[in-house]
Design an enzyme around this catalytic site. Sequence first.
Site, PDB file in Angstrom:
ATOM      1  N   TYR A  86      -6.042 -15.370  12.935  1.00 34.40           N
ATOM      2  CA  TYR A  86      -4.783 -15.537  12.198  1.00 34.40           C
ATOM      3  C   TYR A  86      -4.593 -17.008  11.817  1.00 34.40           C
ATOM      4  O   TYR A  86      -4.270 -17.333  10.669  1.00 34.40           O
ATOM      5  CB  TYR A  86      -3.607 -15.030  13.051  1.00 34.40           C
ATOM      6  CG  TYR A  86      -2.282 -14.988  12.318  1.00 34.40           C
ATOM      7  CD1 TYR A  86      -2.003 -13.977  11.408  1.00 34.40           C
ATOM      8  CD2 TYR A  86      -1.306 -15.967  12.533  1.00 34.40           C
ATOM      9  CE1 TYR A  86      -0.778 -13.938  10.734  1.00 34.40           C
ATOM     10  CE2 TYR A  86      -0.091 -15.930  11.868  1.00 34.40           C
ATOM     11  CZ  TYR A  86       0.175 -14.910  10.965  1.00 34.40           C
ATOM     12  OH  TYR A  86       1.388 -14.876  10.290  1.00 34.40           O
TER      13      TYR A  86
ATOM     14  N   ARG B 198       0.832  -1.211   0.000  1.00 34.01           N
ATOM     15  CA  ARG B 198       0.000   0.000   0.000  1.00 34.01           C
ATOM     16  C   ARG B 198       0.863   1.256   0.000  1.00 34.01           C
ATOM     17  O   ARG B 198       0.600   2.199  -0.727  1.00 34.01           O
ATOM     18  CB  ARG B 198      -0.917   0.011   1.232  1.00 34.01           C
ATOM     19  CG  ARG B 198      -1.993  -1.056   1.191  1.00 34.01           C
ATOM     20  CD  ARG B 198      -2.650  -1.199   2.537  1.00 34.01           C
ATOM     21  NE  ARG B 198      -1.657  -1.527   3.569  1.00 34.01           N
ATOM     22  CZ  ARG B 198      -1.920  -1.720   4.853  1.00 34.01           C
ATOM     23  NH1 ARG B 198      -3.171  -1.598   5.277  1.00 34.01           N
ATOM     24  NH2 ARG B 198      -0.969  -2.027   5.705  1.00 34.01           N
ATOM     25  N   GLY B 199       1.887   1.281   0.831  1.00 32.00           N
ATOM     26  CA  GLY B 199       2.690   2.499   1.006  1.00 32.00           C
ATOM     27  C   GLY B 199       3.705   2.642  -0.115  1.00 32.00           C
ATOM     28  O   GLY B 199       4.740   1.968  -0.136  1.00 32.00           O
TER      29      GLY B 199
ATOM     30  N   VAL C 188      -3.974  -5.218  -1.282  1.00 36.48           N
ATOM     31  CA  VAL C 188      -4.425  -6.561  -1.692  1.00 36.48           C
ATOM     32  C   VAL C 188      -5.837  -6.882  -1.219  1.00 36.48           C
ATOM     33  O   VAL C 188      -6.400  -7.911  -1.606  1.00 36.48           O
ATOM     34  CB  VAL C 188      -3.442  -7.670  -1.224  1.00 36.48           C
ATOM     35  CG1 VAL C 188      -2.094  -7.538  -1.902  1.00 36.48           C
ATOM     36  CG2 VAL C 188      -3.303  -7.714   0.294  1.00 36.48           C
TER      37      VAL C 188
ATOM     38  N   THR D 240      11.006  -9.362  12.019  1.00 38.32           N
ATOM     39  CA  THR D 240      10.474  -8.328  11.106  1.00 38.32           C
ATOM     40  C   THR D 240       9.667  -7.309  11.921  1.00 38.32           C
ATOM     41  O   THR D 240       9.362  -7.551  13.101  1.00 38.32           O
ATOM     42  CB  THR D 240       9.506  -8.949  10.068  1.00 38.32           C
ATOM     43  OG1 THR D 240       8.293  -9.317  10.755  1.00 38.32           O
ATOM     44  CG2 THR D 240      10.079 -10.147   9.362  1.00 38.32           C
TER      45      THR D 240
ATOM     46  N   ASN E  31       2.827 -12.605  -0.239  1.00 37.31           N
ATOM     47  CA  ASN E  31       3.476 -12.426   1.060  1.00 37.31           C
ATOM     48  C   ASN E  31       2.743 -11.430   1.965  1.00 37.31           C
ATOM     49  O   ASN E  31       2.798 -11.561   3.184  1.00 37.31           O
ATOM     50  CB  ASN E  31       4.923 -11.956   0.818  1.00 37.31           C
ATOM     51  CG  ASN E  31       5.557 -11.392   2.057  1.00 37.31           C
ATOM     52  OD1 ASN E  31       5.953 -12.126   2.965  1.00 37.31           O
ATOM     53  ND2 ASN E  31       5.635 -10.062   2.154  1.00 37.31           N
TER      54      ASN E  31
HETATM   55  P1  NDP Z   1       5.473  -6.923   8.000  1.00 37.46           P
HETATM   56  O1  NDP Z   1       4.332  -6.355   8.788  1.00 37.46           O
HETATM   57  O2  NDP Z   1       6.854  -6.649   8.464  1.00 37.46           O
HETATM   58  O3  NDP Z   1       5.310  -6.442   6.470  1.00 37.46           O
HETATM   59  C1  NDP Z   1       4.067  -6.629   5.853  1.00 37.46           C
HETATM   60  C2  NDP Z   1       4.140  -6.191   4.403  1.00 37.46           C
HETATM   61  O4  NDP Z   1       2.842  -6.407   3.824  1.00 37.46           O
HETATM   62  C3  NDP Z   1       4.466  -4.709   4.226  1.00 37.46           C
HETATM   63  O5  NDP Z   1       5.187  -4.519   3.035  1.00 37.46           O
HETATM   64  C4  NDP Z   1       3.081  -4.079   4.116  1.00 37.46           C
HETATM   65  O6  NDP Z   1       3.176  -2.833   3.423  1.00 37.46           O
HETATM   66  C5  NDP Z   1       2.335  -5.157   3.313  1.00 37.46           C
HETATM   67  N1  NDP Z   1       0.891  -5.136   3.487  1.00 37.46           N
HETATM   68  C6  NDP Z   1       0.191  -5.232   4.654  1.00 37.46           C
HETATM   69  N2  NDP Z   1      -1.126  -5.117   4.404  1.00 37.46           N
HETATM   70  C7  NDP Z   1      -1.254  -4.975   3.052  1.00 37.46           C
HETATM   71  C8  NDP Z   1      -2.343  -4.800   2.187  1.00 37.46           C
HETATM   72  N3  NDP Z   1      -3.607  -4.748   2.634  1.00 37.46           N
HETATM   73  N4  NDP Z   1      -2.107  -4.677   0.858  1.00 37.46           N
HETATM   74  C9  NDP Z   1      -0.846  -4.726   0.379  1.00 37.46           C
HETATM   75  N5  NDP Z   1       0.232  -4.885   1.148  1.00 37.46           N
HETATM   76  C10 NDP Z   1       0.029  -4.999   2.471  1.00 37.46           C
HETATM   77  O7  NDP Z   1       5.211  -8.490   7.902  1.00 37.46           O
HETATM   78  P2  NDP Z   1       6.242  -9.735   7.781  1.00 37.46           P
HETATM   79  O8  NDP Z   1       7.282  -9.431   6.791  1.00 37.46           O
HETATM   80  O9  NDP Z   1       6.602 -10.162   9.139  1.00 37.46           O
HETATM   81  O10 NDP Z   1       5.231 -10.847   7.227  1.00 37.46           O
HETATM   82  C11 NDP Z   1       5.090 -11.146   5.851  1.00 37.46           C
HETATM   83  C12 NDP Z   1       4.236 -12.399   5.719  1.00 37.46           C
HETATM   84  O11 NDP Z   1       4.827 -13.458   6.458  1.00 37.46           O
HETATM   85  C13 NDP Z   1       2.815 -12.253   6.265  1.00 37.46           C
HETATM   86  O12 NDP Z   1       1.917 -12.949   5.446  1.00 37.46           O
HETATM   87  C14 NDP Z   1       2.904 -12.927   7.637  1.00 37.46           C
HETATM   88  O13 NDP Z   1       1.658 -13.410   8.068  1.00 37.46           O
HETATM   89  C15 NDP Z   1       3.874 -14.031   7.338  1.00 37.46           C
HETATM   90  N6  NDP Z   1       4.566 -14.548   8.512  1.00 37.46           N
HETATM   91  C16 NDP Z   1       5.250 -13.695   9.347  1.00 37.46           C
HETATM   92  C17 NDP Z   1       5.871 -14.200  10.479  1.00 37.46           C
HETATM   93  C18 NDP Z   1       6.601 -13.311  11.427  1.00 37.46           C
HETATM   94  O14 NDP Z   1       6.946 -13.791  12.531  1.00 37.46           O
HETATM   95  N7  NDP Z   1       6.880 -12.063  11.120  1.00 37.46           N
HETATM   96  C19 NDP Z   1       5.832 -15.639  10.787  1.00 37.46           C
HETATM   97  C20 NDP Z   1       5.102 -16.429   9.837  1.00 37.46           C
HETATM   98  C21 NDP Z   1       4.502 -15.901   8.748  1.00 37.46           C
HETATM   99  P3  NDP Z   1       2.048  -1.664   3.573  1.00 37.46           P
HETATM  100  O15 NDP Z   1       1.713  -1.576   5.030  1.00 37.46           O
HETATM  101  O16 NDP Z   1       2.695  -0.447   3.016  1.00 37.46           O
HETATM  102  O17 NDP Z   1       0.904  -2.117   2.731  1.00 37.46           O
END
Ligand code: NDP
Length: 261
Positions: free
Chosen positions: A157, A40-41, A66, A192, A92
């Site tokens: 979740y 989004r950002g 998304v 993260t 992701n």
């Molecule tokens: P972060 O919160 O660090 O990053 C999330 C990313 O997703 C950002 O780039 C954010 O950008 C984007 N995002 C969030 N909402 C939307 C949206 N509605 N539309 C488009 N983009 C979106 O998350 P992580 O990197 O930690 O996690 C990534 C994936 O890995 C997720 O699916 C999470 O569930 C999964 N995961 C994470 C774990 C963890 O411990 N961190 C463990 C297991 C799985 P913006 O806000 O600008 O849109």
Amino acid sequence: MTDVKLEGKIALITGASRGIGRAIASSFAENGASLALAARGIEDLQQVAGTLRAKGAVAEAFACDVTVAEQVERLPALVEEKLGGIDILVNNAGAAGSHKFVNHPDGLWELLLEVNLTSVYRMTKAVVPGMIERKYGRIINIASVASKVGLRYMSAYVASKHGVLGLTRALAAEMTDHNITVNAICPGYVDTPMTDFAVSFMVARTGRSETEARKILEDTNPQQRLISPEEVASLAVWLASEDARGTSGQAINIDGGAVMF
Ligand code: NDP
């Protein structure tokens, strides 16, 4: 030169502005892929794209929420116009949140199902016809250990991530005739901003110190550490590569052995 595994491939990565998505973008770039980065950002995304371009990669940023169907539906054409047809899709983008089940807010349920599951359905539905036409595709869904086990206070979740795994398997079965593989990566807690937020939330809720809260999350991994985003990215590179052509419908854990199936 290192073994470059994704030369000539075009990859769309959602949630590429930070955390796991950004690490995947960086590893894909090192392996020669051209990148469509979505989130989004737009400012954060532009920054990631700029950093990758400075290292010689082809990277374009696309603002896309998304959870907004029209934005998702028009994204593949925008990517195709700038870079070409999408060979690799990494679903992701995601969000987390926790609440005990009694009095669980409906809004939290709806949000997490929408961001974590329906978005994967929509984005894949938008991208897959092009892959079928070109007779090639790699789809990688960033799921979670929460796709395989129940976790207290995380019903929305866990339900959303179990759904991602179900969709991964169903689609893998349906795509075998089209030279498209569909796999999931299931990490434990990764270092993260999402995990930083979970730590802050725990501190606010329980009065524990930040160190104590982080230790609780580290201890969910038998190796007593958080997984690094680069470890997830490395597996994503392999799943996207020719080496993994025989692997589909799988859900591979990266959690130090916390979950053994
Ligand atoms: P972060 O919160 O660090 O990053 C999330 C990313 O997703 C950002 O780039 C954010 O950008 C984007 N995002 C969030 N909402 C939307 C949206 N509605 N539309 C488009 N983009 C979106 O998350 P992580 O990197 O930690 O996690 C990534 C994936 O890995 C997720 O699916 C999470 O569930 C999964 N995961 C994470 C774990 C963890 O411990 N961190 C463990 C297991 C799985 P913006 O806000 O600008 O849109």
